[in-house]
Design a protein around this motif. Structure first.
Motif, PDB file in Angstrom:
ATOM      1  N   SER A   1       4.420  -1.473  -4.263  1.00 26.48           N
ATOM      2  CA  SER A   1       5.001  -1.671  -2.992  1.00 26.48           C
ATOM      3  C   SER A   1       4.243  -0.280  -2.272  1.00 26.48           C
ATOM      4  O   SER A   1       3.647  -0.082  -1.031  1.00 26.48           O
ATOM      5  CB  SER A   1       6.530  -1.600  -2.663  1.00 26.48           C
ATOM      6  OG  SER A   1       6.643  -1.325  -1.421  1.00 26.48           O
ATOM      7  N   LEU A   2       4.543   0.822  -2.611  1.00 24.17           N
ATOM      8  CA  LEU A   2       4.104   2.290  -2.103  1.00 24.17           C
ATOM      9  C   LEU A   2       2.587   2.420  -2.021  1.00 24.17           C
ATOM     10  O   LEU A   2       1.970   3.060  -1.224  1.00 24.17           O
ATOM     11  CB  LEU A   2       4.770   3.322  -2.984  1.00 24.17           C
ATOM     12  CG  LEU A   2       6.295   3.632  -2.957  1.00 24.17           C
ATOM     13  CD1 LEU A   2       6.646   4.490  -4.083  1.00 24.17           C
ATOM     14  CD2 LEU A   2       6.563   4.091  -1.820  1.00 24.17           C
TER      15      LEU A   2
ATOM     16  N   GLU B   1       1.152   0.501   0.817  1.00 24.37           N
ATOM     17  CA  GLU B   1       1.394   1.135   1.903  1.00 24.37           C
ATOM     18  C   GLU B   1       0.182   2.491   2.187  1.00 24.37           C
ATOM     19  O   GLU B   1      -0.031   2.726   3.169  1.00 24.37           O
ATOM     20  CB  GLU B   1       2.703   1.632   2.026  1.00 24.37           C
ATOM     21  CG  GLU B   1       3.741   0.547   2.395  1.00 24.37           C
ATOM     22  CD  GLU B   1       5.345   0.932   2.303  1.00 24.37           C
ATOM     23  OE1 GLU B   1       5.960   0.257   2.346  1.00 24.37           O
ATOM     24  OE2 GLU B   1       5.403   2.360   2.044  1.00 24.37           O
ATOM     25  N   ARG B   2      -0.109   3.075   1.072  1.00 25.81           N
ATOM     26  CA  ARG B   2      -0.727   4.072   1.173  1.00 25.81           C
ATOM     27  C   ARG B   2      -2.105   3.693   1.051  1.00 25.81           C
ATOM     28  O   ARG B   2      -3.347   4.746   1.144  1.00 25.81           O
ATOM     29  CB  ARG B   2      -0.436   5.141   0.310  1.00 25.81           C
ATOM     30  CG  ARG B   2       0.862   5.741   0.486  1.00 25.81           C
ATOM     31  CD  ARG B   2       1.644   6.247  -0.734  1.00 25.81           C
ATOM     32  NE  ARG B   2       2.700   7.062  -0.404  1.00 25.81           N
ATOM     33  CZ  ARG B   2       3.982   6.310   0.061  1.00 25.81           C
ATOM     34  NH1 ARG B   2       3.866   5.103   0.234  1.00 25.81           N
ATOM     35  NH2 ARG B   2       5.186   7.000   0.533  1.00 25.81           N
TER      36      ARG B   2
ATOM     37  N   ARG C   1      12.571   3.024  -3.484  1.00 20.19           N
ATOM     38  CA  ARG C   1      12.238   1.966  -3.181  1.00 20.19           C
ATOM     39  C   ARG C   1      12.398   0.683  -4.198  1.00 20.19           C
ATOM     40  O   ARG C   1      12.621  -0.368  -3.875  1.00 20.19           O
ATOM     41  CB  ARG C   1      10.472   2.067  -3.225  1.00 20.19           C
ATOM     42  CG  ARG C   1       9.670   0.636  -2.844  1.00 20.19           C
ATOM     43  CD  ARG C   1       9.846   0.303  -1.611  1.00 20.19           C
ATOM     44  NE  ARG C   1       9.678   1.255  -0.383  1.00 20.19           N
ATOM     45  CZ  ARG C   1       8.482   1.497   0.227  1.00 20.19           C
ATOM     46  NH1 ARG C   1       7.341   0.786  -0.339  1.00 20.19           N
ATOM     47  NH2 ARG C   1       8.376   2.393   1.209  1.00 20.19           N
TER      48      ARG C   1
ATOM     49  N   PRO D   1       4.988  -5.698  -0.195  1.00 21.58           N
ATOM     50  CA  PRO D   1       4.025  -5.899   0.867  1.00 21.58           C
ATOM     51  C   PRO D   1       2.665  -6.596   0.077  1.00 21.58           C
ATOM     52  O   PRO D   1       2.416  -5.983  -1.003  1.00 21.58           O
ATOM     53  CB  PRO D   1       3.696  -4.864   1.582  1.00 21.58           C
ATOM     54  CG  PRO D   1       4.292  -3.814   0.771  1.00 21.58           C
ATOM     55  CD  PRO D   1       5.299  -4.182  -0.050  1.00 21.58           C
TER      56      PRO D   1
ATOM     57  N   LEU E   1      -1.435  -6.775   0.411  1.00 19.78           N
ATOM     58  CA  LEU E   1      -2.735  -6.360   1.308  1.00 19.78           C
ATOM     59  C   LEU E   1      -3.895  -7.042   0.547  1.00 19.78           C
ATOM     60  O   LEU E   1      -4.078  -6.558  -0.721  1.00 19.78           O
ATOM     61  CB  LEU E   1      -2.730  -4.864   1.143  1.00 19.78           C
ATOM     62  CG  LEU E   1      -4.064  -4.287   2.036  1.00 19.78           C
ATOM     63  CD1 LEU E   1      -4.053  -4.620   3.581  1.00 19.78           C
ATOM     64  CD2 LEU E   1      -4.233  -2.743   1.776  1.00 19.78           C
TER      65      LEU E   1
END
Lengths: 205, 226
Positions: free
Chosen positions: A25-26, A29-30, B95, B106, B108
């Motif tokens: 997840s981190l 985002e990055r 988290r 999420p 991507l």
């Protein structure tokens, strides 16, 4: 603790699984992770890149003396003829077993392994027990896998400590004359290409 | 200094547990962690496989031995984020707690990058270079490895330090991991296949007649022996 190592020391699967999800997840985002790349890599190394590739290489070497000569001369180049390559497969040396010598492969420092032909390594190959012991007592360790290496056969242990990855070429089992390459490939086990076992015999395939 | 990963020849382990011929993954977190790590390398978050390995090697021994193989891969990625100022104290734990409470991970997708990268992972050739005339040693040379104790990453296992073996092959030239692991640049050196009599390395503990091979960078070699 420093370095962001702020997790507790609970190693159960749920905890590890949550930490991996948090990391993914981190990273998304990055901008350090593409989700579809993770999916595709998992798919490839779960289904397409595995010991069935190495088995085809061995079966070809057993069937085609000219290919075997090329394989022993330049492993990765001959392996590429069958379409296998990529990470941890760019420089492969093939170690041929004989009546006098049995080969077995390890990586004592981590778990280097010829991904292109064997896929990702099995659990025992990655764990300290195998890595610690096989360099000192290979005959005993191989025995624990069920193969008693004949007393008159020397053993060579290959510790893959740099960029070369090693694939063992087992001896062709007796009674396999006339078998097709496909039939031969079905006899070639993952363990026989690491060096902790022998290929299957035709009756047991 | 010797760390937990450097286990070659360590005593006290029990018997092996054979399996049924597995490959691939055993749990979904392994599946994800494999791709996460490849992406971290592909996107340049982790600068090299050597930096990655050095990250694993810095785990405390009790943590190293208690961890699943892919679990050991978390720490180098965390460390790389932290070193770039992209991960605050407690952030990963927070988290994880949010995800435990129902937050989703999420997604991507970058099809063009992903297809190119996965293709590269599956087809890349050697990252080394052929040997050239600057190789200091040749097949047949009897050499002694350095008896050193580097403070950072090295690919010279403790068991081989100070030992004598014979060079069997010159593999080519490769980047020295000891320097690249700490992001101090690419130093190219010849690498060699060394063959030892296992008893010359481990004494009587080793089985008689056993050979042991190791691949070493040229600067790991101390001297030619008579």
């Amino acid at each position: 603790m420093g370095h962001g190592h702020d997790h507790d020391h609970d190693h159960d699967h749920d905890d590890v699984s949550l930490r991996v999800k948090a990391l993914e997840s981190l990273l998304v985002e990055r901008g350090y992770l593409a989700t579809d790349a993770v999916d595709k890599l998992a798919e490839a190394y779960e289904h397409d890149v595995g010991p069935m590739n190495g088995a085809r290489v061995v079966a070809r070497a057993w069937s085609d003396p000219a290919f075997k000569a090329r394989l022993l001369e330049d492993g990765s180049k001959a392996i590429a003829e069958l379409g296998y390559g990529g990470f941890e497969g760019g420089h492969v040396i093939v170690c041929e077993n004989s009546d006098d010598l049995h080969n077995v492969v390890v990586c004592t420092l981590c778990s280097c392994y010829p991904w292109s032909v064997l896929g990702l390594p099995p659990t025992w190959y990655k764990e300290p027990t195998y890595r610690a012991r096989v360099v000192v007592e290979p005959r005993t360790v191989i025995g624990e896998f069920g193969y008693a290496v004949p007393a008159d056969k020397a053993i060579r242990v290959w510790d893959s400590s740099a960029e070369v990855r090693y694939l063992v070429l087992p001896q062709r089992p007796a009674g396999t004359e006339g078998l097709s390459e496909d039939e031969l490939a079905a006899l070639v086990t993952r363990d026989s290409m690491i060096g902790v076992g022998l290929p299957l015999e035709p009756a047991r395939a | 200094m010797r760390r937990a990963h450097d286990v070659g020849g360590m005593e006290g382990f029990g018997p092996l547990t054979p399996d049924s011929g597995e490959y691939g993954f055993h749990a979904d977190f392994e599946r994800r962690m494999f791709g996460i790590t490849m992406c971290a390398l592909g996107k340049g978050l982790v600068s090299s496989v050597d930096e990655f390995r050095w990250g694993v090697e810095q785990l405390a021994p009790e943590e190293y031995f208690a961890s699943n193989y892919y679990e050991r891969w978390i720490s180098p990625i965390e460390r790389a984020l932290f070193d770039r100022g992209q991960l605050g104290p407690g952030e990963l734990t927070r988290r994880a707690q949010e995800i435990a409470a129902g937050a989703s991970v999420p997604r991507l997708d970058e099809p063009e990058w992903s297809d190119g990268f996965v293709g590269f992972v599956r087809t890349a050739g050697s990252f080394g270079q052929p040997a050239d005339a600057t190789a200091r040693y040749k097949p047949g040379d009897r050499i002694r490895l350095k008896d050193v104790d580097p403070p950072v990453h090295t690919r010279l296992p403790t068991y081989a330090r100070g030992k004598v073996g014979v060079i069997e092959r010159v593999h080519g030239r490769n980047i020295l991991p000891d320097v690249r692991a700490v992001k101090q640049g690419d130093v190219w050196e010849h690498t060699y296949l060394i063959v030892f009599d296992a008893q010359a390395v481990f004494g009587e503990r080793a089985e008689a007649g056993q050979q042991l091979t190791l691949d070493v960078w040229e600067s790991y070699i101390e001297s030619l022996e008579a």
